[in-house]
Design an enzyme around this catalytic site. Sequence first.
Site, PDB file in Angstrom:
ATOM      1  N   ASP A  66       0.804  -1.226   0.000  1.00  0.00           N
ATOM      2  CA  ASP A  66       0.000   0.000   0.000  1.00  0.00           C
ATOM      3  C   ASP A  66       0.834   1.272   0.000  1.00  0.00           C
ATOM      4  OD1 ASP A  66      -2.488  -1.290  -0.070  1.00  0.00           O
ATOM      5  OD2 ASP A  66      -2.245  -1.817   2.043  1.00  0.00           O
ATOM      6  N   ARG A  85      -1.536   5.042   8.558  1.00  0.00           N
ATOM      7  CA  ARG A  85      -0.550   4.330   7.746  1.00  0.00           C
ATOM      8  C   ARG A  85       0.396   5.258   6.986  1.00  0.00           C
ATOM      9  NH1 ARG A  85      -2.223  -0.743   4.540  1.00  0.00           N
ATOM     10  NH2 ARG A  85       0.038  -0.810   4.764  1.00  0.00           N
ATOM     11  N   HIS A 160     -10.044  -2.777  -1.347  1.00  0.00           N
ATOM     12  CA  HIS A 160      -9.192  -2.328  -2.463  1.00  0.00           C
ATOM     13  C   HIS A 160      -9.633  -2.956  -3.786  1.00  0.00           C
ATOM     14  CE1 HIS A 160      -5.804  -1.818   0.692  1.00  0.00           C
ATOM     15  NE2 HIS A 160      -6.138  -0.613   0.280  1.00  0.00           N
ATOM     16  N   CYS A 247      -0.658  -7.913  -0.771  1.00  0.00           N
ATOM     17  CA  CYS A 247      -0.313  -6.760   0.072  1.00  0.00           C
ATOM     18  C   CYS A 247       0.978  -6.919   0.845  1.00  0.00           C
ATOM     19  CB  CYS A 247      -1.454  -6.451   1.031  1.00  0.00           C
ATOM     20  SG  CYS A 247      -1.929  -7.847   2.026  1.00  0.00           S
TER      21      CYS A 247
HETATM   22  C1  CIR Z   1      -5.548  -1.760   6.198  1.00  0.00           C
HETATM   23  O1  CIR Z   1      -6.733  -1.639   6.475  1.00  0.00           O
HETATM   24  O2  CIR Z   1      -4.905  -0.874   5.646  1.00  0.00           O
HETATM   25  C2  CIR Z   1      -4.865  -3.059   6.584  1.00  0.00           C
HETATM   26  N1  CIR Z   1      -5.461  -3.570   7.767  1.00  0.00           N
HETATM   27  C3  CIR Z   1      -4.962  -4.088   5.470  1.00  0.00           C
HETATM   28  C4  CIR Z   1      -4.262  -3.652   4.215  1.00  0.00           C
HETATM   29  C5  CIR Z   1      -4.244  -4.711   3.169  1.00  0.00           C
HETATM   30  N2  CIR Z   1      -3.629  -4.203   1.990  1.00  0.00           N
HETATM   31  C6  CIR Z   1      -3.791  -4.709   0.797  1.00  0.00           C
HETATM   32  O3  CIR Z   1      -4.525  -5.646   0.620  1.00  0.00           O
HETATM   33  N3  CIR Z   1      -3.155  -4.119  -0.205  1.00  0.00           N
END
Ligand code: CIR
Length: 254
Positions: A66, A85, A160, A247
């Site tokens: 991300d 984040r 996403h 991710c």
């Molecule tokens: C979030 O909500 O940002 C994290 N708990 C999970 C992110 C997962 N990212 C992805 O699938 N690219």
Amino acid sequence: MRHALVRAVSPRLADCELSFVARRRIDVEVATVQHAAYVAALEALACHVVRLPALADYPDSVFVEDTALVLDELAVILRPGAVSRQGECDSIAAALAPFRPLHRIDAPATLDGGDILQLGRTLYVGQGARSNAAAVAQLRVLLEPVGYRIVPVATQGCLHLKSAVTHVAEDAVLVQPGWIDGSIFSDVRRIEVDALEAHAANAVRIDDTVLMPASFPRTRERLALAGIDTRVVDVSELQKAEGAVTCCSLLFQG
Ligand code: CIR
């Protein structure tokens, strides 16, 4: 050589952001063991792994996808939609600087890497929970001169774009039709996830092999019937944090 940038699991993973799944107890030790197996699977698929240390204060920092978009020509440091984040990105920029010229997405844009699906020179960009139209505009300015086409895609009911669709073969995508309009991908074969496996569309393609969570055997069978070779990893604890397989790494040629 294909590099896979990964980051160790934060000891605070249980404090992760959650948007579309209910909070359940997360065992960080089990998550760490599962993450190690995921990294080993990438190594077994000939990735050279670049390991970053855990960021203890960032519960979601294992989900490195991300924080950046890495293309052959350059990298874009992103601006995640969850404020908690955004501080993950500086150390990712430092890690990517030896590999690519760096650009950045700036406020008011927000963009999570999980919302970017690359099919050749086209980048599909999810517009939903985390990523906005300003990000699409900034990507166009940065990337159209380099020859990329940017296509916004509305998502609904999922975190996403890559929760809803990923690239599983040169000519095929794996789709959850409840969360996007799959007809956008009319140039390739569309394989739908099994109806009992809502979260199964997130898979990582490495050459001719697709890495996917162990929890989706019915969808795996569909891929097998479509002639696609799969391997599985158990990422159940990371799934409780609303993560999956794309991710946990940034994959790029070096
Ligand atoms: C979030 O909500 O940002 C994290 N708990 C999970 C992110 C997962 N990212 C992805 O699938 N690219």
